[in-house]
Design a protein around this motif. Structure first.
Motif, PDB file in Angstrom:
ATOM      1  N   SER A  86       0.823  -1.222   0.000  1.00 19.99           N
ATOM      2  CA  SER A  86       0.000   0.000   0.000  1.00 19.99           C
ATOM      3  C   SER A  86       0.848   1.260   0.000  1.00 19.99           C
ATOM      4  N   GLU A  87       2.080   1.159   0.464  1.00 21.80           N
ATOM      5  CA  GLU A  87       2.977   2.320   0.482  1.00 21.80           C
ATOM      6  C   GLU A  87       3.223   2.853  -0.927  1.00 21.80           C
ATOM      7  N   LYS A  90       0.559   5.565  -1.878  1.00 20.89           N
ATOM      8  CA  LYS A  90       0.351   6.672  -0.953  1.00 20.89           C
ATOM      9  C   LYS A  90       0.253   7.988  -1.710  1.00 20.89           C
ATOM     10  N   GLU A  91      -0.716   8.824  -1.330  1.00 15.71           N
ATOM     11  CA  GLU A  91      -0.890  10.139  -1.944  1.00 15.71           C
ATOM     12  C   GLU A  91      -0.945  11.208  -0.855  1.00 15.71           C
ATOM     13  N   GLN A  93      -2.437  14.153   1.197  1.00 17.27           N
ATOM     14  CA  GLN A  93      -3.818  14.571   1.411  1.00 17.27           C
ATOM     15  C   GLN A  93      -4.019  16.062   1.202  1.00 17.27           C
ATOM     16  N   ASP A 184      -7.061   9.309   7.874  1.00 21.87           N
ATOM     17  CA  ASP A 184      -6.774   7.880   7.731  1.00 21.87           C
ATOM     18  C   ASP A 184      -7.440   7.072   8.832  1.00 21.87           C
ATOM     19  N   LYS A 198       1.884   0.552   8.671  1.00 22.57           N
ATOM     20  CA  LYS A 198       0.693   1.321   8.324  1.00 22.57           C
ATOM     21  C   LYS A 198       0.104   0.867   6.998  1.00 22.57           C
ATOM     22  N   GLU A 200      -1.932   2.236   3.998  1.00 23.70           N
ATOM     23  CA  GLU A 200      -2.318   3.513   3.400  1.00 23.70           C
ATOM     24  C   GLU A 200      -3.769   3.438   2.920  1.00 23.70           C
ATOM     25  N   LYS A 202      -6.750   4.603   0.664  1.00 21.75           N
ATOM     26  CA  LYS A 202      -6.971   5.221  -0.648  1.00 21.75           C
ATOM     27  C   LYS A 202      -8.429   5.582  -0.900  1.00 21.75           C
TER      28      LYS A 202
END
Length: 332
Positions: A86-87, A90-91, A93, A184, A198, A200, A202
């Motif tokens: 998932s890293e 990552k975007e 925010q 999150d 963590k 992430e 989405k």
């Protein structure tokens, strides 16, 4: 990035039948041939046969359930590998979009913004790129809207409300001071050494029409998909709603209710103060939960519950009366 490169970068050397450019991580039901999914619980194995996922993270004992069109990636802990992958998606925010505080200034100087007629943007409001605000809205000082937030007509955001990226808010919505929408969720996978990795998030938050959200609420964005508050729901102060929750139409959540991730409810559910749920639980239509009720199982519609451990409300009240009598008798 190619699937092989992603796996190698997190220390996995896996022989792939088909390498492909990974577009996203996605649940089995919604995954496309360029998406990666995972299975961490046996109850989801049934979804494999109808999934279009390109690959799935899965334990060795479950590989036999994977159909030919899906590529199995055998790992000992699919949830942990999912978290590591998932890293890559990552975007940020919040992307800075300038410092303009009045609606007219936004209309003139930031073409990406759209602000409806008669909306009032008070000083010290921050609006990100691509924000859309309907007519007759009021944004009070300290409000922060991240990129691509969309707000309908006749909405009121009180001081210091923070709305994260891609949140969608309907018409006639009020959000009181200090509430945070779209942060999150509390999602982590755990290594054998006890480290927390963590996941992430989405997904997004969608708030439908005629919802009122009290002060200092937190409503978390989904891991993927959406967290949704349906039409007409009223939420008191200091309520926590976890990622991927769905709250049914015209429900009432009283102060300090806490909902763990993926809790769903039917319509007109009432939860008293400090009531809470475990994750992945469904509460049926018109069900009521008394204050401090601890929900650890699915609840049928048109029922009333209370206590901890949770009991039907009549049973709980009889139990509590009997307990008090027993204590008095013991102390007499």
């Amino acid at each position: 990035m190619k699937l092989s490169a992603m796996l190698q970068s997190i220390g996995l050397d896996v022989a792939l039948k088909r390498d492909f450019e990974v577009v996203a991580l996605a649940p089995l039901q919604k995954a496309t041939p360029n998406d990666v999914s995972y299975i961490d619980q046996n109850k989801y194995l049934q979804d494999l046969s109808v999934s279009s996922a390109g690959a799935v993270l899965i334990r060795e004992k479950d590989v036999v359930a994977v159909p030919e069109h899906i590529q199995p990636i055998v790992v000992s802990n699919p949830h942990l590998i999912f978290a590591k992958l998932s890293e890559f998606f990552k975007e940020p925010q919040f992307c800075l979009a300038g410092d303009q505080n009045q609606a007219e200034n936004h209309r003139q100087h930031n073409q990406a913004l759209a602000i409806g007629e008669k909306s009032i943007i008070m000083p010290n409001v921050f609006l990100g790129n691509g924000v859309k605000i309907g007519s007759n809205c009021v944004l009070m000082p300290g409000v922060v809207l991240a990129d691509d937030v969309c707000i309908g007509d006749n909405c009121k955001l009180f001081p210091n409300v923070v709305i994260y990226k891609n949140t969608q808010i309907g018409n006639n919505v009020s959000i009181h001071a200090g509430s945070i929408i779209g942060s999150d969720g509390f999602g982590y996978a755990h290594t054998e050494a006890g480290e927390h990795i963590k996941i992430e998030h989405k997904g997004c938050v969608i708030i439908e029409d005629d919802v009122e959200i009290g002060a200092n609420n937190t409503i978390d964005r989904a891991v993927f998909g959406e967290t949704r508050i349906k039409k007409g729901t009223k939420i008191d102060n200091l309520v926590q709603i976890g990622h991927n929750c769905v709250i049914g139409e015209h429900s009432l959540l009283v102060s300090q209710v806490g909902l763990a991730g993926s809790t769903t409810t039917g319509r007109n559910v009432v939860m008293g103060g400090q009531a809470g749920t475990g994750g992945h639980i469904h509460i049926g239509d018109f069900t009521q939960i008394a204050g401090r009720g601890a929900v650890g199982k699915n609840l049928p519609p048109h029922t009333k519950w209370g206590g901890h451990p949770l009991m039907e409300l009549d049973e709980w009240m009889k139990f509590f009366v009997s307990l008090r009598r027993l204590v008095k008798k013991k102390n007499s």
